[in-house]
Every structure is written in C-alpha cells, then in structure tokens.
Design an enzyme around this catalytic site. Structure first.
Site, PDB file in Angstrom:
ATOM      1  N   TYR A 142     -49.856  16.301  37.250  1.00  0.00           N
ATOM      2  CA  TYR A 142     -48.567  17.043  37.015  1.00  0.00           C
ATOM      3  C   TYR A 142     -49.246  18.396  36.713  1.00  0.00           C
ATOM      4  O   TYR A 142     -48.683  19.625  37.101  1.00  0.00           O
ATOM      5  CB  TYR A 142     -48.149  17.014  35.538  1.00  0.00           C
ATOM      6  CG  TYR A 142     -46.708  15.690  35.785  1.00  0.00           C
ATOM      7  CD1 TYR A 142     -46.920  14.410  36.226  1.00  0.00           C
ATOM      8  CD2 TYR A 142     -45.615  16.003  35.334  1.00  0.00           C
ATOM      9  CE1 TYR A 142     -46.016  13.667  36.113  1.00  0.00           C
ATOM     10  CE2 TYR A 142     -44.456  15.289  35.302  1.00  0.00           C
ATOM     11  CZ  TYR A 142     -44.750  14.002  35.759  1.00  0.00           C
ATOM     12  OH  TYR A 142     -43.885  13.171  35.982  1.00  0.00           O
ATOM     13  N   LYS A 188     -55.724   2.904  37.916  1.00  0.00           N
ATOM     14  CA  LYS A 188     -55.648   2.316  39.199  1.00  0.00           C
ATOM     15  C   LYS A 188     -57.318   2.372  39.845  1.00  0.00           C
ATOM     16  O   LYS A 188     -57.549   3.103  40.541  1.00  0.00           O
ATOM     17  CB  LYS A 188     -54.815   3.390  40.162  1.00  0.00           C
ATOM     18  CG  LYS A 188     -54.804   2.730  41.686  1.00  0.00           C
ATOM     19  CD  LYS A 188     -53.697   1.319  41.609  1.00  0.00           C
ATOM     20  CE  LYS A 188     -53.963   0.982  43.249  1.00  0.00           C
ATOM     21  NZ  LYS A 188     -53.165  -0.168  43.511  1.00  0.00           N
ATOM     22  N   ASP A 220     -49.939  -1.213  39.463  1.00  0.00           N
ATOM     23  CA  ASP A 220     -49.112  -2.027  40.395  1.00  0.00           C
ATOM     24  C   ASP A 220     -48.887  -3.268  39.737  1.00  0.00           C
ATOM     25  O   ASP A 220     -47.608  -3.751  39.657  1.00  0.00           O
ATOM     26  CB  ASP A 220     -49.437  -2.174  41.738  1.00  0.00           C
ATOM     27  CG  ASP A 220     -51.086  -2.483  42.055  1.00  0.00           C
ATOM     28  OD1 ASP A 220     -51.808  -2.671  41.008  1.00  0.00           O
ATOM     29  OD2 ASP A 220     -51.452  -2.981  43.012  1.00  0.00           O
ATOM     30  N   ASP A 244     -44.971   8.162  33.397  1.00  0.00           N
ATOM     31  CA  ASP A 244     -43.584   8.698  33.787  1.00  0.00           C
ATOM     32  C   ASP A 244     -42.737   7.463  34.542  1.00  0.00           C
ATOM     33  O   ASP A 244     -41.751   7.165  33.972  1.00  0.00           O
ATOM     34  CB  ASP A 244     -43.734   9.595  34.880  1.00  0.00           C
ATOM     35  CG  ASP A 244     -42.208  10.252  35.059  1.00  0.00           C
ATOM     36  OD1 ASP A 244     -41.453  10.458  34.304  1.00  0.00           O
ATOM     37  OD2 ASP A 244     -42.415  10.429  36.375  1.00  0.00           O
ATOM     38  N   ASP A 248     -39.768   4.724  32.683  1.00  0.00           N
ATOM     39  CA  ASP A 248     -38.469   4.591  32.924  1.00  0.00           C
ATOM     40  C   ASP A 248     -38.117   3.114  33.367  1.00  0.00           C
ATOM     41  O   ASP A 248     -36.960   2.524  33.024  1.00  0.00           O
ATOM     42  CB  ASP A 248     -38.261   5.337  34.389  1.00  0.00           C
ATOM     43  CG  ASP A 248     -37.654   6.693  34.281  1.00  0.00           C
ATOM     44  OD1 ASP A 248     -37.869   7.229  33.038  1.00  0.00           O
ATOM     45  OD2 ASP A 248     -36.788   7.031  34.869  1.00  0.00           O
TER      46      ASP A 248
HETATM   47  C1  IPM Z   1     -39.633  12.512  31.804  1.00  0.00           C
HETATM   48  C2  IPM Z   1     -39.117  13.542  32.974  1.00  0.00           C
HETATM   49  C3  IPM Z   1     -39.863  14.643  33.122  1.00  0.00           C
HETATM   50  C4  IPM Z   1     -41.103  14.209  33.512  1.00  0.00           C
HETATM   51  C5  IPM Z   1     -39.202  15.654  34.303  1.00  0.00           C
HETATM   52  C6  IPM Z   1     -37.853  16.094  34.029  1.00  0.00           C
HETATM   53  C7  IPM Z   1     -40.226  16.843  34.373  1.00  0.00           C
HETATM   54  O1  IPM Z   1     -38.879  12.597  33.992  1.00  0.00           O
HETATM   55  O2  IPM Z   1     -39.946  13.167  30.729  1.00  0.00           O
HETATM   56  O3  IPM Z   1     -40.127  11.689  31.938  1.00  0.00           O
HETATM   57  O4  IPM Z   1     -41.519  13.889  34.991  1.00  0.00           O
HETATM   58  O5  IPM Z   1     -42.100  14.136  32.727  1.00  0.00           O
HETATM   59 MG    MG Z   2     -39.477  10.446  33.820  1.00  0.00          MG
END
Ligand code: IPM
Ligand code: MG
Length: 355
Positions: A142, A188, A220, A244, A248
C-alpha cells in the site's frame, strides 16, 4: 466522573446514520458506568473534499490527535471515484492511518448463534467461529516505493522492514495471549522475498511467547482454509494486502458485513470503525445495520479507554437484541421477530445497554 474526548468522523453514505446510533448507545452506557463522553466532529472523505477540496483536512488530524479515541463511520462513494488518486476519499483514509501511526488493524470475525443461518456456509462449519485478523496497516504494498504508472506500465513495491514486522508480530502474540494462544502467520514465502523476511522475523518474535503456538501458512492456502474449516484459526497475523483480502473473506463467515467491528491501533490514538463501507446506495433510508459501528464503540471502550464493564454491557446488549429477534433489513430473513430501522435498532440496544 471521568470524561473522555471522542473524535467523531462520520464520513460519507451511511456513515452519519450509523455513528449517530453508536453515540446513542455510548451515552446510554455512560450513564450506568459513571463516565461521560464529549464529542467533536471532524470531516473526512468525499464530504471533506466537497467542502475543503481535501479528503483529509489538517484540522481532522489535529482533532483526532487531541482526543482519547476516534470513532469512524465510512467514507467514499461513486461520486468521487473519478477524482485524481490523491483527492479520492480512500487516499485520505490511507494518509489518516499513516498520520496516526495505527499500524495494527484488528478485525475480529465471530458467528452469532442467533444468525447462524445467515452465512452462506453450513452451520456445522461455522458454529463457534471466533477469530481475529491482525493486519499490518501502514506498510507493505500500500505504501512501498517506488510506485507509479505511465502509459504502458504500472508498478507498486511490497516492502517490509524488520522493525515493522517486529511490532505487528508483538501485537498478534499479545492478543493471542488473551485468547486461545494460537497465531497463524500468513505469507507467500514460497515466492516473495519480503515474505521470507516476514516469516523469519515472526518466528524470532514468537520465541518470546513460548505459550503461544505459532504456525505459518501461505496466503492462497489460508484463503481456502478459511472456508473449509474456519474454526482452526485463532489469531491470523498478516501483512497489509493479504489482510485486506482475508478480512473481507472472514467477515462473510458471520453472514453480514453489517455486524463486524474493527480497531486500528498503534503508538498514538486508535481508530474504531465498522469493517463495511459507506454503502451510498442505501444511505439516508434508515435501513443500514448499525451493529458493526456499535460493536466498534465497544472495542473503543475496551482497547482505548480500558472501560471493560461498559464494553461488556454493549456487547451483551447487541446479543440480546439479536436473540430477541430484532433485525435490520439486511438480516430480515433470518428468524426476525421484528424488522427495525437503523435508529430503532440503536434505541433497542441503547435500552438494553443501560440496564
Ligand atoms: C479496508 C478498505 C481500505 C483498504 C480501502 C477503502 C482503502 O478496503 O479498510 O479494508 O484497502 O485498506
Ligand atoms: Mg478492505
């Protein structure tokens, strides 16, 4: 009576309505715990860009650094998607994390028994899931340099220094000590040099925590194992981009992204926010689920303010509301006794939390 200064960053989309409910619940619990909150609002994201031309005005950083903790809603929306990268709400968020030095992002994922049918996975796979992703938040690909693009190439750099790995690893092991004492570090290392360093340094830090069982897993495989058998995980320690993605994925174990809180902590002030986004498509309709934000407020009480009794009260109140069958629209098809609006849900939880 103790007074805590809380910076409120409501943001865009559903941000304002869910923060309002968290404030309602915080005030309800404060009255029972002999504490008090004073709030100061600050702008960030698209709304900040619209007013000031900057998604992260300096004043927002000042207000945040001047508080005991930051409670954050959500930012972004289609309206701002075509701005130059540094003007986009997301860039403001990344800069904010960096300015506050919040290098550790804690994303718990657990499954409420009451909502076990809301997940797309089978109940027998997810019953009792209780894991925590500990994601490095201000390094990795990032932020790595060089980065850029021209007509024909785009490039980013995944870089971690030993110090960055050491501090996030300590966080993960310390958290594991308060839980089931297991850390699975995700990398990885079969392909990436940066991951080989990551693995070596995490192993070294792990020697300082002999009670914690440390394992390593390729990212993975981890993505697959999260779906196959999520209960095998306690703390998942990851770098920025892997965390990240995996957080999710982990959020979907619980069925609704509207349920999960997060904390971003570091040397200075912590930021507490739901893991979901600003959902502009449902903003202003009173149908957003405020629970993730309310639980983020509970994490704030626990981690930033050390008010564990108040945090427990909020978490129990959320469980009770779900148990009694109150559901916002996103969860209406799962054993709802009553479907309620964003603010009704906030009031129900506030009532229980004040008992
Ligand atoms: C998160 C989001 C952020 C990230 C974005 C909105 C920049 O996806 O907080 O997970 O990638 O960190
Ligand atoms: Mg995110």
């Amino acid at each position: 009576m103790k007074t805590y200064k809380i910076a409120l960053i409501k943001g865009d989309g559903i941000g304002p309505e869910i923060i309002d409910e968290a404030v309602k619940v915080l005030d309800a619990v404060a009255s029972r715990c002999d504490i008090e909150f004073s709030y100061e609002e600050a702008l960030m994201g698209g709304c900040a860009y619209d007013i000031t031309g900057d998604p992260l005005p300096q004043e927002t950083i000042n207000i945040s650094l001047n508080s005991d903790a930051v409670l954050f809603g959500a930012i972004g929306g289609q309206k701002w998607d075509n701005l130059p990268r540094e003007k986009r709400p997301e860039s403001g968020l990344l800069r904010f994390r960096k300015e506050l030095g919040v290098y550790a992002n804690l994303r718990p994922a657990n499954v409420f028994d009451e909502l076990i049918n809301a997940s797309s996975l089978k109940p027998e796979v997810i019953k009792g899931v209780d894991l925590m992703v500990v994601r490095e938040l201000i390094g990795g690909i990032y932020f790595g340099e060089p980065r850029g693009r021209d007509e024909n190439r785009g490039w980013n750099t995944m870089v971690y220094t030993r110090d960055e790995i050491v501090r996030i690893a300590h966080q993960a092991f310390k958290i594991a000590m308060t839980r089931s004492k297991r850390v699975c570090s995700i990398d990885k290392a079969n392909v990436l040099d940066v991951s080989q360093l990551w693995r070596d340094v995490v192993t070294e830090v792990g020697r300082e925590y002999p009670e914690v069982e440390l394992t390593h897993m390729y990212v993975d495989n981890a993505a697959m194992q999260l779906i196959r058998d999520p209960r095998q995980f306690d703390v998942m320690l990851t770098g920025n981009i892997f965390g990240d993605i995996l957080s999710d994925e982990a959020s979907m174990l619980s069925g609704s992204i509207g349920l999960l809180p997060s904390a971003s902590v570091g040397a200075k002030i912590g930021v507490y926010e739901p893991i979901h986004g600003s959902a502009p498509d449902i903003a202003g309709q009173g149908i957003a689920n405020p629970i993730a934000t309310i639980l983020s407020a509970a994490m704030m009480l626990r981690y930033a303010l050390g008010e564990n009794v108040a945090a427990d009260k909020i978490e129990s109140a959320v469980k009770r509301a779900l148990k009694e069958g109150y559901r916002t629209k996103d969860l209406a098809q799962y054993d709802a006794k009553e479907v309620c609006s964003t603010s009704e849900m906030g009031s129900i939880i506030a009532n229980y939390a004040a008992k």
